[in-house]
Design a protein around this motif. Structure first.
Motif, short mmCIF file in Angstrom:
data_model
loop_
_atom_site.label_atom_id
_atom_site.label_comp_id
_atom_site.label_asym_id
_atom_site.label_seq_id
_atom_site.Cartn_x
_atom_site.Cartn_y
_atom_site.Cartn_z
N TRP A 5 4.42 -7.35 3.52
CA TRP A 5 5.21 -6.21 4.15
C TRP A 5 4.25 -5.04 4.45
O TRP A 5 3.46 -4.73 3.65
CB TRP A 5 6.24 -5.98 3.05
N THR A 6 4.84 -4.15 5.29
CA THR A 6 4.05 -2.73 5.53
C THR A 6 4.34 -1.92 4.26
O THR A 6 5.08 -2.40 3.56
CB THR A 6 4.70 -2.18 6.76
N ASP A 7 3.62 -1.03 4.39
CA ASP A 7 3.77 0.30 3.26
C ASP A 7 5.31 0.69 3.24
O ASP A 7 6.15 0.65 2.35
CB ASP A 7 3.06 1.27 3.21
N ASP A 8 5.99 0.69 4.57
CA ASP A 8 7.28 1.28 4.53
C ASP A 8 8.31 0.38 4.18
O ASP A 8 9.42 0.66 3.42
CB ASP A 8 7.92 1.76 6.15
N GLU A 9 8.39 -0.98 4.66
CA GLU A 9 9.12 -1.88 4.20
C GLU A 9 8.79 -2.17 2.35
O GLU A 9 9.77 -2.45 1.93
CB GLU A 9 8.50 -3.38 4.60
N CYS A 10 7.49 -2.15 2.03
CA CYS A 10 7.52 -2.13 0.52
C CYS A 10 8.32 -1.12 -0.20
O CYS A 10 8.89 -1.23 -1.13
CB CYS A 10 6.10 -2.29 0.10
N LYS A 61 0.93 -7.04 9.98
CA LYS A 61 2.08 -6.35 9.41
C LYS A 61 1.72 -6.23 7.82
O LYS A 61 2.21 -5.20 7.32
CB LYS A 61 3.37 -7.23 9.55
N GLY A 62 1.22 -7.12 6.91
CA GLY A 62 0.92 -7.11 5.49
C GLY A 62 -0.43 -6.96 5.39
O GLY A 62 -1.20 -6.94 6.37
N LYS A 63 -0.70 -6.63 4.09
CA LYS A 63 -2.13 -6.41 3.62
C LYS A 63 -2.13 -6.56 2.07
O LYS A 63 -1.14 -6.46 1.21
CB LYS A 63 -2.68 -5.09 4.12
N ARG A 65 -3.54 -4.58 -1.33
CA ARG A 65 -3.62 -3.27 -1.44
C ARG A 65 -4.51 -3.26 -2.90
O ARG A 65 -4.45 -4.12 -3.68
CB ARG A 65 -2.22 -2.71 -1.93
#
Length: 100
Positions: A5-10, A61-63, A65
């Motif tokens: 998920w993206t940072d905003d979605e997380c 979209k994801g990564k 971290r």
């Protein structure tokens, strides 16, 4: 997995978990955590290859971290306490604890 998920979605996922937890409640996640600095170790190479895989499959979209990035996501979602446990069960995953 927060990795997909993206940072905003997380942040939204973590906020919803925070709302559902009682005071002092904990959210436990097992995630691949990138090291602060890159090196030639097998673990780092595996994590970086996994990061490329995630970016490819989930179309950037994801990564993966770092521990600090997970901590900041938790803080932004309302979790004042964060700990990472580097257990030796698997070189790839780290146990993350977010506490309300």
């Amino acid at each position: 997995m927060l990795t997909t998920w993206t940072d905003d979605e997380c942040k939204l996922i973590l906020e919803n978990c925070w709302k559902a937890l009682p005071a002092g409640g904990k959210l436990i996640a097992c995630e691949p955590v990138l090291p602060k600095e890159s090196d030639d170790s097998h673990r780092t190479r595996t994590l970086l290859e996994g990061d490329i895989f995630v970016m490819t499959i989930y179309r950037a979209k994801g990564k993966h971290r770092t521990e600090e990035e997970f901590k900041q996501l938790g803080l932004s979602a309302g979790f004042p306490h964060f700990r990472a446990f580097h257990v030796h069960v698997d070189d790839f995953f780290t146990v993350l604890e977010f506490q309300k």
